[in-house]
Design an enzyme around this catalytic site. Structure first.
Site, PDB file in Angstrom:
ATOM      1  N   ALA A 118     104.615  15.983  52.309  1.00 53.17           N
ATOM      2  CA  ALA A 118     104.871  15.597  53.700  1.00 53.17           C
ATOM      3  C   ALA A 118     106.243  14.957  53.764  1.00 53.17           C
ATOM      4  O   ALA A 118     106.484  13.946  53.138  1.00 53.17           O
ATOM      5  CB  ALA A 118     103.807  14.615  54.168  1.00 53.17           C
ATOM      6  N   CYS A 119     107.153  15.566  54.512  1.00 58.09           N
ATOM      7  CA  CYS A 119     108.518  15.070  54.625  1.00 58.09           C
ATOM      8  C   CYS A 119     108.897  14.935  56.088  1.00 58.09           C
ATOM      9  O   CYS A 119     108.208  15.439  56.972  1.00 58.09           O
ATOM     10  CB  CYS A 119     109.494  16.027  53.941  1.00 58.09           C
ATOM     11  N   THR A 120     110.023  14.267  56.331  1.00 55.39           N
ATOM     12  CA  THR A 120     110.522  14.101  57.690  1.00 55.39           C
ATOM     13  C   THR A 120     112.024  14.363  57.693  1.00 55.39           C
ATOM     14  O   THR A 120     112.734  13.940  56.782  1.00 55.39           O
ATOM     15  CB  THR A 120     110.259  12.673  58.206  1.00 55.39           C
ATOM     16  N   ASN A 173     105.989  18.277  59.241  1.00 57.20           N
ATOM     17  CA  ASN A 173     105.222  19.338  58.606  1.00 57.20           C
ATOM     18  C   ASN A 173     104.254  19.958  59.623  1.00 57.20           C
ATOM     19  O   ASN A 173     104.657  20.228  60.736  1.00 57.20           O
ATOM     20  CB  ASN A 173     104.495  18.780  57.377  1.00 57.20           C
ATOM     21  N   ARG A 211     104.435  10.867  62.348  1.00 57.15           N
ATOM     22  CA  ARG A 211     105.813  10.635  61.918  1.00 57.15           C
ATOM     23  C   ARG A 211     106.797  11.326  62.864  1.00 57.15           C
ATOM     24  O   ARG A 211     107.873  10.794  63.140  1.00 57.15           O
ATOM     25  CB  ARG A 211     106.002  11.132  60.483  1.00 57.15           C
TER      26      ARG A 211
END
Length: 357
Positions: free
Chosen positions: A29-31, A203, A235
């Site tokens: 999980a990235c932003t 994501n 997020r």
């Protein structure tokens, strides 16, 4: 009785939130976010969140490198037109980076991705080299989109190194003008969202659905309440609010500090592990790219300092430019401080992960 569009959006968003809450979780999980500041300042930031250790190093690639899509005889072939500084993953792929023209590329996880079947009718490109292809070939988002929308190659994916997990990614690109694009593969076809307003990507779910969710939170208002979990949709909402709420300071260093504070706000504390929610993954590192000043910042959660690479100080020419590597050590635990451009050492370029030849 017809419902107003805002009411429909709210109902859809609430239903989508419920669906996300019960959906299967994943381990990455990235932003990514793009800040549009004063005096045309543009800054792109991203976090890399991953449940397992992800070996990462920084690389300098000059112009003139011969590249291959690494999928066999029908691989896409090209020669790099632009030099770049990138963050590698597992020593076999480009996960993030910026080129000398000020274009930034980031790949993030998207479990809903569906890639086309690879056949001999179109050149193939390993997903490991997707971001590098863009950085090598284009100075702006507009020029990249003009080529990518023609669907000139087939993306070929494989398992993440060391895991029985198929790499399913989507790509974001941004440039020095503030232009932005998100590229996803849905039902085997590329879908491109191209607009300056697309400042944030996380994501799951698909980008179109994330936009609908964000409209719901806009109606509530970020000063009243923002979702606080580490889920991708939450997020996305926080990053979207804060990236436009922080001041547009004319001092570029202060603006940079504000952007760092936003990407840290949507990061996941190191060591967090929730057995029934593996999508809550520790943030491993963060990058922040200052497009105008051509500075690429790196921050590992295991070191006390943030450091940067100055692209203006690098010789990217085919004649004198060298492939160089900055070894970040196990889990990016090697400490660097300030301008680390001179710390890179000449090295052989890594080979992108692809299909067996």
């Amino acid at each position: 009785m017809k419902m107003k569009s805002s009411a429909l959006s709210r109902v859809f968003a609430i239903s989508l939130v419920a669906a996300i809450a019960t959906a299967p979780s994943l381990s990455l999980a990235c932003t990514r976010l793009v800040y549009l500041g004063a005096k045309s300042q543009v800054i792109t930031a991203r976090s890399m969140d991953w449940r397992f250790e992800m070996p990462t190093d920084l690389w300098i690639f000059p112009r003139g490198l011969a590249r291959s899509g690494e999928v066999g005889p029908n691989s896409l072939q090209w020669t790099s037109r632009y030099g770049s500084v990138i963050a590698s993953a597992h020593g076999v792929s480009t996960s993030d980076g910026t080129n000398e023209a000020g274009l930034v590329a980031n790949v993030l996880w998207l479990t809903e991705s569906e890639y086309p079947k690879f056949d001999s009718g179109r050149p193939g490109l390993s997903i490991a080299a997707w971001a590098q292809y863009v950085l090598d070939n284009f100075p702006t988002v507009q020029e990249a989109v003009a080529v990518l929308e023609k669907n000139p190659f087939t993306i070929v994916t494989d398992n993440v190194p060391g895991q029985k997990l198929l790499a399913t990614l989507h790509l974001s690109i941004s440039d020095a003008t503030g232009d932005s694009a998100i590229i996803e593969y849905i039902n085997g076809k590329p879908v491109i969202h191209h607009d300056r307003k697309y400042q944030v990507m996380t994501n799951s779910p698909l980008f179109e659905q994330q936009l609908a969710l964000n409209e719901y939170w806009k109606e509530i208002g970020g000063t009243v309440m923002l979702p606080g979990t580490n889920r991708a949709a939450d997020r996305f909402a926080r990053a979207s609010f804060y990236v436009n709420a922080i001041p547009k300071d004319e001092n570029p260093d202060r603006a940079l500090a504000s952007v760092f504070s936003v990407i840290r706000n949507v990061s996941v504390p190191f060591g967090i592990s929730t057995p029934d929610q593996p999508n809550i993954s520790s943030t491993r590192w963060r990058t922040v790219a200052d497009h105008q000043r051509k500075l690429y910042f790196f921050e590992s959660v295991l070191t006390p300092n943030t450091f940067w690479v100055d692209l203006k100080a690098i010789d990217f020419s085919p004649e004198k430019g060298k492939v160089k590597k900055l070894d970040l050590g196990p889990q990016q635990s090697r400490t660097f401080s300030g301008d680390a451009t001179a710390n890179f050492q000449q090295a052989e370029p890594f080979k992108f992960l692809g299909l067996p030849m």
